[in-house]
Design a protein around this motif. Structure first.
Motif: not given
Lengths: 214, 214
Positions: A198, A210, A212, B4, B6, B57-59, B62-63, B65-66, B69, B170, B210
């Motif tokens: 990507e 990105l 994978w 924050l 969020r 496991r692209g863009l 990341y969201f 996964r976050d 966190h 987000h 974002l």
């Protein structure tokens, strides 16, 4: 849970170089200007070296924020750790990062020249002379169930790609041309046979790649 | 470190609705199909509810996964927790998520109707009847230095935006039209006076928005 080998936030020039030529003590990236290459990361709120509050919380920040997340060990090449090749001329050399390196995990430094382990803050550097697969096995054990980061440089990433050991890559292409240096790729298309790809442009001017495993 | 407030991974239709009309026990999102709204998240490797290995496991990843966190507490509206308004008709109702809710932190549920706290797995729901600022203060204390997630729904997010308590959002715009329902915004441009805005299209078809405080 699978333990992945991941490249994170690895920044290359638009012509595919992770560092310039002629690395020295004063210029760890050779003729490349790290300030230019890494400007995208330095502008984010989660950049670990920032000294002031503030910073952007857009797309680029997700990547700097993700850096330590679920990482239990790093593997890096000798040239990421030290400016010189061959036997260790200066046993006092402790890396570029001062007393508190930003890794906070065991780090495995590939070298043909043995050296005792070195602990700085909560980072311990192990100096290992072995094949990529064996080093990865050791890093996985040290990572205690978490993923392993493949920290670069470009030659080290290529070595692990050639051995087909890399599960996922995040490569940032910066709007900088270097002309020569240590090459990661001519084009990310070289990896499309083995990886999903990507390509995500960021408002900051860099382009996140990105990849994978298929 | 600043704590924050969020909004993360909050998904709306292309016409700005976080849920459809006529929420019921069987249809927590009313006439909206959550499978359609959240398809982007379900396809990712880090989606917490996935039962098979794999996933992208692209863009988008990341969201997802976050999501957990650096989050120490969540605030949610009554309608995210339960299908009915007014006094609690069924004291046995324990939310939509079964014995192991995906929050793993204290959760503060806004309601005008008192109810004892409820613990399921490592999530404890507190039912609070107070102004947004007071609820946020309580969630911040519970979060123990970490950020607080504002979990929605859309009305709750708008209430906290109106009180100017939100630091970063987000919001995922899915390629789905609902026509009516619970509205987050007519356009994200409404928030540009107070927030930076980055709009990042994903290869999956959704568009990540974002926003962070100016």
């Amino acid at each position: 849970m699978t333990q992945l080998l991941r490249v994170q936030n690895f920044t290359v020039s638009s012509d595919g170089f992770g560092a310039g030529e002629d690395q020295t003590l004063d210029r760890p990236f050779g003729h490349a200007d790290p300030g230019e290459l890494f400007a995208w990361a330095g502008a984010t709120a989660s950049w670990p070296h920032r000294t002031d509050p503030g910073g952007s919380r857009g797309l680029d920040d997700y990547f700097t924020r993700d850096f330590p997340h679920n990482i239990g060990a790093e593997i890096m090449g000798r040239n990421k750790f030290a400016p010189r090749r061959g036997p260790w001329p200066d046993p006092g050399w402790q890396g570029w990062w001062g007393d508190e390196p930003p890794f906070h995990t065991p780090v495995f430094v590939l070298t043909h020249h043995e050296r005792p382990a070195l602990t700085l803050g909560d980072t311990t550097f192990h100096f290992v002379n072995d094949e990529p697969a064996a080093v990865l096995e050791r890093a996985r054990r040290a990572a205690d169930g978490k993923d392993v980061r493949l920290g670069g440089g470009a030659s080290t990433i290529r070595e692990f790609l050639d051995a087909d050991l890399v599960d996922a890559l995040h490569v940032v292409v910066a709007p900088v041309t270097l002309g020569s240096g240590v090459r990661l790729w001519t084009s990310p298309d070289e990896l499309r046979d083995r990886f999903h790809l990507e390509v995500v442009p960021s408002p900051s001017g860099v382009t996140h790649h990105l990849l994978w495993r298929r």
